[in-house]
Design a protein around this motif. Structure first.
Motif, PDB file in Angstrom:
ATOM      1  N   GLU A 358      15.822  37.841  37.417  1.00 14.47           N
ATOM      2  CA  GLU A 358      17.227  37.927  36.975  1.00 14.47           C
ATOM      3  C   GLU A 358      18.081  38.691  37.975  1.00 14.47           C
ATOM      4  N   THR A 359      19.378  38.577  37.773  1.00 13.23           N
ATOM      5  CA  THR A 359      20.353  39.379  38.516  1.00 13.23           C
ATOM      6  C   THR A 359      21.166  40.162  37.487  1.00 13.23           C
ATOM      7  N   GLU A 360      22.190  40.845  37.953  1.00  9.22           N
ATOM      8  CA  GLU A 360      23.035  41.615  37.029  1.00  9.22           C
ATOM      9  C   GLU A 360      24.072  40.720  36.348  1.00  9.22           C
ATOM     10  N   ASP A 361      23.999  39.427  36.563  1.00 12.40           N
ATOM     11  CA  ASP A 361      24.904  38.476  35.904  1.00 12.40           C
ATOM     12  C   ASP A 361      24.780  38.590  34.375  1.00 12.40           C
ATOM     13  N   THR A 362      25.929  38.570  33.679  1.00 13.76           N
ATOM     14  CA  THR A 362      25.897  38.774  32.220  1.00 13.76           C
ATOM     15  C   THR A 362      26.317  37.521  31.427  1.00 13.76           C
ATOM     16  N   THR A 363      26.367  36.381  32.101  1.00 12.40           N
ATOM     17  CA  THR A 363      26.873  35.170  31.437  1.00 12.40           C
ATOM     18  C   THR A 363      26.164  34.877  30.120  1.00 12.40           C
ATOM     19  N   ILE A 364      24.844  35.085  30.068  1.00  8.94           N
ATOM     20  CA  ILE A 364      24.124  34.683  28.831  1.00  8.94           C
ATOM     21  C   ILE A 364      24.536  35.505  27.615  1.00  8.94           C
ATOM     22  N   ALA A 365      25.010  36.728  27.842  1.00  7.81           N
ATOM     23  CA  ALA A 365      25.488  37.530  26.698  1.00  7.81           C
ATOM     24  C   ALA A 365      26.710  36.838  26.089  1.00  7.81           C
TER      25      ALA A 365
END
Ligand SMILES: C=C(OP(=O)(O)O)C(=O)O
Ligand SMILES: [Mg+2]
Length: 400
Positions: A358-365
């Protein structure tokens, strides 16, 4: 105006230290969206194709970006349609599902930015409702995510009685910490696996004991119901030549595996069982769902790969009562929403999920809130996991 003026792609690090694709989308009026593709280790046989990032970026630059410039970022179906047209294959093997998903998510974020709305509201709409997903938190893990640990890939805390997202998130972190205490009491050393779960060198049977005890202790502490579940990731245990599931020195036939999982559901009151069988064995899923589907969620991850065709087959066969949703398994947000909608129309629960890389991307939240998903699976601790969990807490704060 939300017309896309530029799309740039680069390689960034994911949590295992491998490169992955990040996309920046800019619009005419200065709207900006950035998103990164995650990467799986126990990937399903039928997932869209992740290309080596350098290849995916070069191919998307040549074929996709020229088609995207000038489109409205907020017209997600057109953006995703252009990605599919640029690729020209069913499985994104030309531009890579990693380039596709990064661009698709970045376009949505750019559109939200232009609107001045949070992403969950742009994707979910004003009448989205005010439900929030229950986080499933990986507390002990092995399989493809950690060597010399459990055969079952994930033991997941499920704080089903939590009165709020924040309390659920903290409960999972407390289960994770309590598992460490119990392992310590037993003199078991434990490193962490790819998703931040403990990866102790213990048997699956001992892991059940440890997690059960941790969940009970935390339930007493927090005063609401905390259960647990599993991602068996059984395709990784399956020996297709011998037609058996391999647990170290032991093997189980498909029938024995149905029996074993059904017994686990009842013995541990499991709230959730993901991928208990190989991804080609719809029949075993149907047998288990018939047996325990009234009291637990039987979830298809590698089985369905967020793909409406595979999901429709599962619906026709009553193979499961829930689906794991991973945007990079299918390549675009439009395809992801289609899978969620098909599941919901058929009264199946959705769990929006991270990948092990994973990365720090928060799209799934945002996606979990926008789609009114019952669950989100995104670990319980660790920076790239807490990025999503903390975003979920912020969304819940913002939305009320
Ligand atoms: C998150 C998972 O692992 P991976 O990303 O390795 O497929 C999973 O199997 O649900
Ligand atoms: Mg899985």
């Amino acid at each position: 105006m939300t017309r896309i003026t530029s799309v740039s792609l680069r390689r960034i690090l994911e949590s295992r230290g491998n490169p992955t694709v990040e996309a920046d989308v800019l619009t005419e009026s200065g709207g900006f969206g950035r998103a990164a593709a995650p990467s799986g280790a126990s990937t399903g046989e039928f997932e869209a194709i992740e290309l080596p990032p350098t290849e995916a970026i070069a191919s998307a630059r040549e074929h996709a970006i020229p088609r995207l410039e000038g489109l409205f970022a907020g017209d997600q179906r057109s953006v995703d349609g252009a990605l599919r047209a640029a690729d020209g294959t069913e499985d994104f093997s030309a531009i890579g599902a990693n380039s596709a998903v990064a661009i698709s998510m970045a376009a949505a974020k750019a559109a939200a930015d232009v609107l001045g709305a949070p992403l969950y509201q742009h994707l979910g709409g004003a009448f989205r409702g005010d439900n929030f997903p229950t986080p499933l938190g990986n507390v002990i893990g092995g399989g493809e995510h950690a060597k010399e640990a459990t055969h079952i890939q994930e033991f997941l805390a499920a704080p089903v009685g939590a009165p709020s997202v924040a309390e659920a998130v903290f409960a999972n972190a407390t289960v994770h910490g309590t598992v460490a205490d119990i392992l310590d009491e037993r003199g078991v050393p434990a490193a962490k696996g790819d998703e931040g779960a403990w990866a102790p060198p213990i048997s699956d049977a001992e892991a059940f004991e440890v997690v059960e005890e941790a969940v009970e202790r935390v339930e007493d502490e927090v005063g609401f119901e905390v259960r647990f579940g599993l991602d068996v990731a059984a395709a990784e245990l399956y020996d297709a030549d011998e037609e058996v599931y391999v647990y170290g020195d032991e093997t189980k036939s498909a029938d024995e595996q149905v029996e074993y999982i059904a017994e686990l559901v009842d013995e541990y009151d499991l709230a959730y069982v993901e991928d208990p069988f190989d991804e080609n064995d719809y029949e075993a899923f149907t047998a288990l769902t018939e047996r325990v589907g009234d009291r637990t969620l039987v979830c298809g991850d590698d089985l369905f790969v967020t793909n409406v065709k595979r999901l429709q087959k599962g619906i026709d066969m009553d193979a499961a009562n829930s689906i794991l949703i991973k945007p990079n398994q299918i390549g675009t947000l439009s395809d992801t929403f289609d899978a969620v909608e098909l599941a919901h129309r058929n009264e199946m629960e959705c769990a929006i999920s991270h990948r092990s890389g994973e990365t720090e991307d928060t799209t799934i939240a945002h996606l979990a809130v926008a789609t009114d998903a019952a669950f989100i699976k995104t670990g319980s601790v660790g920076g790239e996991r807490t990025a999503k969990l903390n975003e979920l807490i912020r969304i819940a704060d913002d939305a009320v």
